[in-house]
Design a protein around this motif. Structure first.
Motif, mmCIF file in Angstrom:
data_model
loop_
_atom_site.group_PDB
_atom_site.id
_atom_site.type_symbol
_atom_site.label_atom_id
_atom_site.label_comp_id
_atom_site.label_asym_id
_atom_site.label_seq_id
_atom_site.Cartn_x
_atom_site.Cartn_y
_atom_site.Cartn_z
ATOM 1 N N ARG A 84 -52.383 -7.026 65.001
ATOM 2 C CA ARG A 84 -51.539 -5.859 64.991
ATOM 3 C C ARG A 84 -52.303 -4.571 65.437
ATOM 4 O O ARG A 84 -51.786 -3.777 66.304
ATOM 5 C CB ARG A 84 -51.208 -5.381 63.690
ATOM 6 N N GLN A 85 -53.543 -4.321 65.192
ATOM 7 C CA GLN A 85 -54.459 -3.547 65.666
ATOM 8 C C GLN A 85 -54.746 -3.348 67.027
ATOM 9 O O GLN A 85 -54.795 -2.643 67.882
ATOM 10 C CB GLN A 85 -55.796 -3.533 64.787
ATOM 11 N N ALA A 86 -55.051 -4.816 67.566
ATOM 12 C CA ALA A 86 -55.101 -4.984 69.046
ATOM 13 C C ALA A 86 -53.807 -4.449 69.769
ATOM 14 O O ALA A 86 -54.043 -3.828 70.938
ATOM 15 C CB ALA A 86 -55.404 -6.271 69.327
ATOM 16 N N ALA A 87 -52.752 -4.755 69.296
ATOM 17 C CA ALA A 87 -51.361 -4.450 70.213
ATOM 18 C C ALA A 87 -51.259 -2.929 69.918
ATOM 19 O O ALA A 87 -50.647 -2.165 70.884
ATOM 20 C CB ALA A 87 -50.238 -5.153 69.229
ATOM 21 N N ARG A 145 -50.914 3.206 74.346
ATOM 22 C CA ARG A 145 -51.768 4.613 74.166
ATOM 23 C C ARG A 145 -50.604 5.519 74.119
ATOM 24 O O ARG A 145 -50.902 6.722 73.927
ATOM 25 C CB ARG A 145 -52.393 4.717 75.391
ATOM 26 N N ASN A 146 -49.179 5.289 74.492
ATOM 27 C CA ASN A 146 -48.221 6.431 74.514
ATOM 28 C C ASN A 146 -47.148 6.002 73.558
ATOM 29 O O ASN A 146 -46.313 4.802 73.498
ATOM 30 C CB ASN A 146 -47.177 6.581 75.680
ATOM 31 N N TRP A 147 -47.021 6.892 72.518
ATOM 32 C CA TRP A 147 -46.384 6.497 71.330
ATOM 33 C C TRP A 147 -45.594 7.966 70.737
ATOM 34 O O TRP A 147 -46.229 9.011 70.953
ATOM 35 C CB TRP A 147 -46.981 6.008 70.316
ATOM 36 N N SER A 148 -44.843 7.585 69.777
ATOM 37 C CA SER A 148 -44.397 8.925 69.031
ATOM 38 C C SER A 148 -43.534 8.492 67.724
ATOM 39 O O SER A 148 -43.364 7.393 67.389
ATOM 40 C CB SER A 148 -43.336 9.641 69.855
ATOM 41 N N ARG A 166 -51.121 5.385 62.178
ATOM 42 C CA ARG A 166 -50.475 4.038 62.807
ATOM 43 C C ARG A 166 -51.162 3.148 61.823
ATOM 44 O O ARG A 166 -51.155 1.635 62.355
ATOM 45 C CB ARG A 166 -50.658 3.959 64.216
ATOM 46 N N GLY A 167 -52.080 3.397 61.091
ATOM 47 C CA GLY A 167 -52.766 2.105 60.294
ATOM 48 C C GLY A 167 -53.846 1.610 60.842
ATOM 49 O O GLY A 167 -54.325 0.675 60.866
ATOM 50 N N GLY A 218 -40.945 -8.146 68.373
ATOM 51 C CA GLY A 218 -42.353 -8.190 68.944
ATOM 52 C C GLY A 218 -42.762 -6.876 68.720
ATOM 53 O O GLY A 218 -44.011 -6.539 69.515
ATOM 54 N N LYS A 219 -42.446 -5.801 68.053
ATOM 55 C CA LYS A 219 -43.170 -4.666 67.592
ATOM 56 C C LYS A 219 -43.967 -4.980 66.453
ATOM 57 O O LYS A 219 -43.624 -5.552 65.247
ATOM 58 C CB LYS A 219 -42.274 -3.535 67.507
ATOM 59 N N PRO A 220 -45.181 -4.491 66.144
ATOM 60 C CA PRO A 220 -46.131 -4.463 65.005
ATOM 61 C C PRO A 220 -45.591 -3.763 63.930
ATOM 62 O O PRO A 220 -45.133 -2.707 64.134
ATOM 63 C CB PRO A 220 -47.586 -4.086 65.570
ATOM 64 N N SER A 221 -46.003 -4.120 62.828
ATOM 65 C CA SER A 221 -45.861 -3.324 61.702
ATOM 66 C C SER A 221 -46.323 -2.091 61.728
ATOM 67 O O SER A 221 -47.752 -1.892 62.117
ATOM 68 C CB SER A 221 -46.231 -4.300 60.147
#
Length: 219
Positions: A51-54, A59-62, A149-150, A190-193
């Motif tokens: 999860r952390q690696a993903a 780098r682009n998120w909202s 994002r944890g 396919g999206k991490p928690s």
């Protein structure tokens, strides 16, 4: 009048005006807060590492949600929109009832700029200091870009990182702050928690976030 208070007043009024608006938002039934566990299974550890690696590769998120911010007796809450592109950020806070808003931008070698204040924008090199001087609130903007994002912040190892039974962060202590992860969105398609609800505390400074939706930042 004290110059700092001249800057604090418009934003403080904005946040107080947002109280009624945020209070009218229907509340989702909150899940019980998971406990920090002493030991995490190997499978859960591997899932968290993935999860952390993903997340670090994206780098682009909202996200869009609600924020409650306080420093001692000064505070309030409102709607928040955060867009991150690499090290560059754009954070907007708005009070729907009063239709007031402010916007904080900067990062990636660009100066920090806070717009929406009576008397014009404030600028500086450090987002946290700009906000502290303008509003009286202590908000670790650069670190929150990771914490929300944890993820531990990039500057140094955390003092403590505890996990829940699923291997996700439950309590993070770093750079004088304690971040509690109180609720999570499950991994899907396919999206991490990702966190749904967090609380960050440092002394009498507190930032609470409820994330209504995660997404990708526009290019």
């Amino acid at each position: 009048m004290n110059k700092t208070r001249m800057w604090q007043a418009p934003v403080a009024l904005l946040m107080v005006g947002a109280l009624a608006a945020c209070g009218s938002v229907p509340k989702r039934q909150q899940a019980p807060v998971a406990a920090e566990v002493a030991e995490v299974s190997a499978q859960a550890q591997a899932a968290e590492q993935a999860r952390q690696a993903a997340l670090r590769s994206e780098r682009n998120w909202s996200f869009q949600g609600r924020a409650a911010i306080s420093k001692g007796r000064n505070g309030g809450n409102g709607r928040i929109d955060w867009a991150q592109q690499g090290e560059a950020f754009e954070v907007s806070l708005a009070a729907p009832v009063t239709r007031q808003s402010w916007q904080l931008t900067g990062g990636a070698g660009q100066p920090v700029r806070l717009d929406g204040l009576e008397g014009g924008p404030r600028t500086g090199d450090d987002a946290g200091q700009v906000l502290l001087q303008a509003t009286g609130w202590e908000i670790p903007v650069e670190q929150l870009a990771q914490w929300v994002r944890g993820l531990p912040a990039n500057a140094g190892a955390p003092d403590h990182l505890g996990f829940d039974a699923d291997g996700r962060p439950r309590v993070l202590r770093q750079q004088g702050w304690q971040i509690d992860y109180l609720d999570w969105y499950p991994a899907e398609e396919g999206k991490p928690s990702l966190p749904r609800r967090i609380e960050a505390v440092n002394g009498d400074a507190k930032v609470r976030l409820i994330v209504d939706a995660w997404g990708a930042a526009e290019q």
